[in-house]
Structure formats: C-alpha cells, structure tokens
Scaffold this motif. Structure first.
Motif, short mmCIF file in Angstrom:
data_model
loop_
_atom_site.label_atom_id
_atom_site.label_comp_id
_atom_site.label_asym_id
_atom_site.label_seq_id
_atom_site.Cartn_x
_atom_site.Cartn_y
_atom_site.Cartn_z
N ALA A 174 0.86 -1.17 0.00
CA ALA A 174 0.00 0.00 0.00
C ALA A 174 0.90 1.22 0.00
O ALA A 174 1.97 1.22 0.60
N GLU A 175 0.47 2.26 -0.69
CA GLU A 175 1.23 3.51 -0.74
C GLU A 175 0.46 4.57 0.04
O GLU A 175 -0.45 5.22 -0.48
N TRP A 176 0.82 4.72 1.31
CA TRP A 176 0.14 5.67 2.20
C TRP A 176 0.35 7.09 1.69
O TRP A 176 1.48 7.50 1.39
N ALA A 177 -0.73 7.83 1.56
CA ALA A 177 -0.66 9.19 1.01
C ALA A 177 -0.52 10.25 2.09
O ALA A 177 -0.70 11.45 1.82
N GLY A 178 -0.20 9.86 3.32
CA GLY A 178 0.00 10.82 4.39
C GLY A 178 -1.28 11.29 5.05
O GLY A 178 -1.27 12.26 5.83
N LEU A 179 -2.40 10.62 4.77
CA LEU A 179 -3.68 11.00 5.35
C LEU A 179 -3.95 10.23 6.64
O LEU A 179 -3.48 9.11 6.82
N SER A 180 -4.74 10.84 7.52
CA SER A 180 -5.15 10.19 8.76
C SER A 180 -6.65 10.38 8.95
O SER A 180 -7.26 11.25 8.34
N ILE A 181 -7.22 9.56 9.81
CA ILE A 181 -8.64 9.67 10.13
C ILE A 181 -8.80 9.95 11.61
O ILE A 181 -8.06 9.43 12.45
N LEU A 182 -9.76 10.80 11.91
CA LEU A 182 -10.16 11.03 13.30
C LEU A 182 -11.17 9.93 13.64
O LEU A 182 -12.32 9.98 13.20
N TYR A 183 -10.71 8.95 14.40
CA TYR A 183 -11.58 7.80 14.69
C TYR A 183 -12.42 8.11 15.93
O TYR A 183 -11.93 8.05 17.07
N ILE A 184 -13.69 8.42 15.70
CA ILE A 184 -14.59 8.81 16.79
C ILE A 184 -15.84 7.94 16.71
O ILE A 184 -16.72 8.16 15.87
N PRO A 185 -15.95 6.94 17.57
CA PRO A 185 -17.13 6.05 17.54
C PRO A 185 -18.36 6.73 18.10
O PRO A 185 -18.30 7.85 18.62
N TRP A 186 -19.48 6.07 18.02
CA TRP A 186 -20.73 6.59 18.56
C TRP A 186 -20.65 6.68 20.08
O TRP A 186 -19.96 5.88 20.74
N HIS A 187 -21.39 7.62 20.64
CA HIS A 187 -21.54 7.79 22.09
C HIS A 187 -20.17 7.96 22.77
O HIS A 187 -19.89 7.37 23.82
N PHE A 188 -19.34 8.77 22.14
CA PHE A 188 -17.98 9.01 22.62
C PHE A 188 -17.92 10.39 23.27
O PHE A 188 -18.54 11.34 22.80
N ASP A 189 -17.15 10.51 24.38
CA ASP A 189 -17.03 11.79 25.08
C ASP A 189 -15.99 12.66 24.38
O ASP A 189 -14.81 12.65 24.72
N ILE A 190 -16.43 13.42 23.40
CA ILE A 190 -15.53 14.23 22.60
C ILE A 190 -14.99 15.43 23.37
O ILE A 190 -13.96 16.02 22.99
N ASN A 191 -15.65 15.79 24.47
CA ASN A 191 -15.22 16.97 25.23
C ASN A 191 -13.84 16.81 25.85
O ASN A 191 -13.21 17.80 26.22
N LYS A 192 -13.37 15.57 25.94
CA LYS A 192 -12.03 15.33 26.48
C LYS A 192 -10.94 15.69 25.47
O LYS A 192 -9.75 15.68 25.80
N TYR A 193 -11.37 15.99 24.24
CA TYR A 193 -10.41 16.27 23.17
C TYR A 193 -10.80 17.61 22.52
O TYR A 193 -11.34 17.64 21.41
N PRO A 194 -10.52 18.72 23.20
CA PRO A 194 -10.99 20.03 22.74
C PRO A 194 -10.48 20.44 21.36
O PRO A 194 -11.21 21.07 20.59
N ALA A 195 -9.25 20.11 21.02
CA ALA A 195 -8.70 20.50 19.72
C ALA A 195 -9.46 19.80 18.58
O ALA A 195 -9.79 20.43 17.56
N VAL A 196 -9.73 18.52 18.78
CA VAL A 196 -10.48 17.77 17.76
C VAL A 196 -11.91 18.29 17.67
O VAL A 196 -12.45 18.44 16.56
N LEU A 197 -12.51 18.58 18.82
CA LEU A 197 -13.87 19.11 18.82
C LEU A 197 -13.94 20.43 18.07
O LEU A 197 -14.85 20.65 17.25
N ASN A 198 -12.98 21.32 18.31
CA ASN A 198 -12.96 22.61 17.62
C ASN A 198 -12.79 22.42 16.11
O ASN A 198 -13.38 23.16 15.31
N HIS A 199 -11.98 21.45 15.74
CA HIS A 199 -11.79 21.16 14.32
C HIS A 199 -13.10 20.72 13.68
O HIS A 199 -13.45 21.17 12.58
N LEU A 200 -13.84 19.86 14.37
CA LEU A 200 -15.08 19.33 13.81
C LEU A 200 -16.22 20.35 13.80
O LEU A 200 -17.13 20.26 12.96
N LYS A 201 -16.15 21.31 14.69
CA LYS A 201 -17.24 22.29 14.77
C LYS A 201 -17.41 23.07 13.47
O LYS A 201 -18.52 23.48 13.13
N GLN A 202 -16.32 23.26 12.73
CA GLN A 202 -16.43 24.00 11.47
C GLN A 202 -17.26 23.24 10.42
O GLN A 202 -17.70 23.80 9.43
N PHE A 203 -17.46 21.94 10.68
CA PHE A 203 -18.26 21.12 9.76
C PHE A 203 -19.59 20.69 10.39
O PHE A 203 -20.28 19.83 9.86
#
Length: 365
Positions: A174-203
C-alpha cells in the motif's frame, strides 16, 4: 418469442437469482448479448439484450451469446455477432450467476471450483469493509492538520489513525498518502479532546445533515459507520484490496492501518493466500465472474470473492510460494518482482492441475 433489454446486473447479482432460474428453466434462451459498460444510452445502464422462446428447454439446447466490448462493434451488430458470438450450453446458465464465456473457459472455471475450497469458508467469513465517515472533509486530515491538532492538545493523537483509500492499494503493498482519520465512535465523550472538537465544529452543519434517517443513532461529531464489531481486526496482520479495480491487487499490512469503505480487509497472515490472490489465475476469476463496470473496472466485493476457490495445499507445496512472497514483500519495487510473480504463477498452475492449453486461456494466449 420475447426479446427485451435489461441491465446486465441481474446476470450475476444475488437479487437476480429468481430471474435467472425463470429464464433458464421455464423458457428457452435463444440469444444473450451483453454490452458491458458501453454507453449505449446517455445514462450508465449496463444494457443487455435477451431473447427467449416460450417452451421448456431441452438438454441439448444451445444459446447464442456475445459480449460487445467496443463501440465500433455497435455500428455493425450483425457482422460483430458472427465474429464474436459463440454457442453456450444452457447448463452454463447457473442459478448462482451467468457468465458469458466460451465453453473451454467455463470448463476451466468448473475445474477450479472443484479443486479449491471457497474463500469465504477458507477465511471463516472474515471479510470486512472499511470505515464510512459520512463526511471525509471533516474526519480525514492531512499531515499539517494532524500536527496542528497534536500541538494544540497532545491527547488528540489518541484519536488520529493512519488512513488508506482504495486508490492507495497496489499489488503486494500500500502507498500511504499521508492521510489520517479522526476515529470517533458513537456515544464518545468528545469533550475530552478540545482541539479535535474545535476542528469538527467547522463542519457541524454538514455533519448534522449527513443522514436524516439515522440522525438520532449517533452524535453529530461521530463517524457514520465505525466498524464497531470488527475494529480490532484492523490491528491484526491483514490482506487489503480495493473494491473497485482494473486488476487483482492485494496488499499486505502489519501496521494496523485503517481503510475507507472502498477497501476490504481479510485479517490473516497467510502469505500463501496472498500469493493466490495476486496470481494470474485470480485475474482469470475476475474476468469470468465479476461484474464489469464502466471504464473496465471490476468490483471484487465479498459477495463475489467468497466463492473464489482456494487450493488446499499442504505445507510442502506452500513453502516455495511463501518464500517468493516474502522476497517480494521485502522489496516490492525491485526489478526482480515480475520474475518472482511468474514463478508463483507456474506453481499455482501446477497446484490446480492446469495443462498448457488452460494456461494459455489464463494468460490470454
């Protein structure tokens, strides 16, 4: 007689089983023409023409079959049918799927099926599709965004995983293109990760409107499908392959990387199986059994690949094949790879008992 136009998907898809049985058992097929992915109509329709006679078929009946592959053939249909048409026994029109290929190719496919164990049984049904985000622009991030999120909050790294797309899968690697995924399952406490939450808020607005019918099942910031039942399978050694491809390309991964929904994974470290799947024999299986999509692409999803016949080789038969696979994996870009692949192909032909005449079919000669 009845002559009609229909999408060719019914010939192979599971939903077409009853139609296939009706057309092959209750009436007598006289002509079947498959136009594949040719743009006969303005829309993408994959048309076919079927003509049947209203009588119970006889065991000696043959059907005239043809597969058009080029638009130039459409301009002279009668001449083309004489050139490429061939007689097909009604016994070849099986309930599990129709394959419009010459009798010698059908005989080869039957031989392979009898020689091997269905892949679905061989891997105990362990085919898994990749993760569906529901909105890639929110969850799939580049390396700069990854670094930014971790710099803002080091805990962000806990949610960031390397990510493969179908187009990143090549044969053996496989030729990894340098991409990553924010793996956030259902019913997850996103508030513990403020930077990720702020990133997602724009969407947030787009995320809230991903799927109205399932809006109440998961939070706006969670993945649409996160492989809850089999997420741990990604951590294991695995074979990865794309669901849309022109050739058989199967790669091997031991890093625990995640994939998108355009990929399938088979959790196994079986290098013998990897060799079979990357062999020319598997390419013949693609040509003979898989749906052909527009642009010459195949769709090797699990429903089609689960019947692929895996020869039950013993350890002594597997050893020289595995040795060559190990050499390829150690240097997949080496100029020696084609030679090693050719040697594997010859060993695979021997396992399945293919004489020179059948090898020529597989190799297009």
């Amino acid at each position: 007689h009845l002559c009609f136009i229909a999408p060719n998907k019914f010939m192979r898809a599971s939903y077409g089983k009853n139609t296939r049985q009706l057309l092959a058992k209750e009436v007598t097929p006289r002509q079947i023409i498959d136009f594949g992915d040719l743009p006969i109509f303005d829309a993408t329709t994959y048309p076919s023409i079927i003509m049947v006679e209203k009588r119970t078929p006889d065991t000696n009946d043959l059907v005239n079959a043809a597969t058009f592959t080029d638009m130039s053939q459409i301009e002279k249909p009668e001449e083309t049918l004489k050139e490429i048409g061939f007689a097909l026994s009604l016994g070849a029109l099986k309930a599990e799927g129709w394959t419009l290929v010459r009798l010698e190719v059908l005989a080869l496919m039957d031989k392979l099926r009898k020689a091997g164990k269905p892949l679905g049984e061989y891997v105990n049904g362990r085919f898994y599709r990749g993760i569906l985000t529901g909105l890639n622009e929110a969850f799939v991030i580049d390396d700069d965004t990854r670094k930014k999120l971790i710099a803002e909050d080091p805990k962000s790294a806990e949610l960031i995983n390397p990510w493969l797309r179908g187009r990143d899968i090549k044969k053996w690697k496989a030729e990894w293109a340098g991409l990553s995924i924010l793996y956030i399952p259902w019913h997850f406490d996103i508030n513990k990760y403020p930077a990720v939450l702020n990133h997602l808020k724009q969407f947030k607005n787009k995320l809230e409107n991903r799927n109205e019918s399932e809006r109440d099942r998961y939070e706006w910031y969670a993945l649409q499908r996160y492989a809850a039942d089999y997420f741990k399978e990604f951590d294991k050694p695995k074979i990865i392959y794309p669901n849309i491809t022109k050739t058989n390309v199967f790669s091997f991964d031991e890093t625990g990387i995640l994939t998108n929904q355009k990929c399938f994974i088979i959790p196994t470290d079986d290098l013998y199986l990897l060799a079979l799947l990357n062999s020319q024999l598997t390419m013949q299986w693609f040509r003979s059994t898989l749906p052909l999509l527009r642009g010459g692409f195949y769709e090797p999803s699990s429903v089609f690949m689960e019947n692929y016949p895996v020869y039950p080789a013993n350890d002594a038969q597997k050893a020289p094949i595995i040795l060559r696979v190990q050499k390829i994996l150690a240097a997949p870009d080496s100029s020696n790879v084609p030679k090693l692949e050719a040697e594997i192909d010859q060993m695979v032909y021997k396992l399945y008992g293919l004489p020179e005449s059948e090898i020529k079919i597989v190799e297009g000669k």
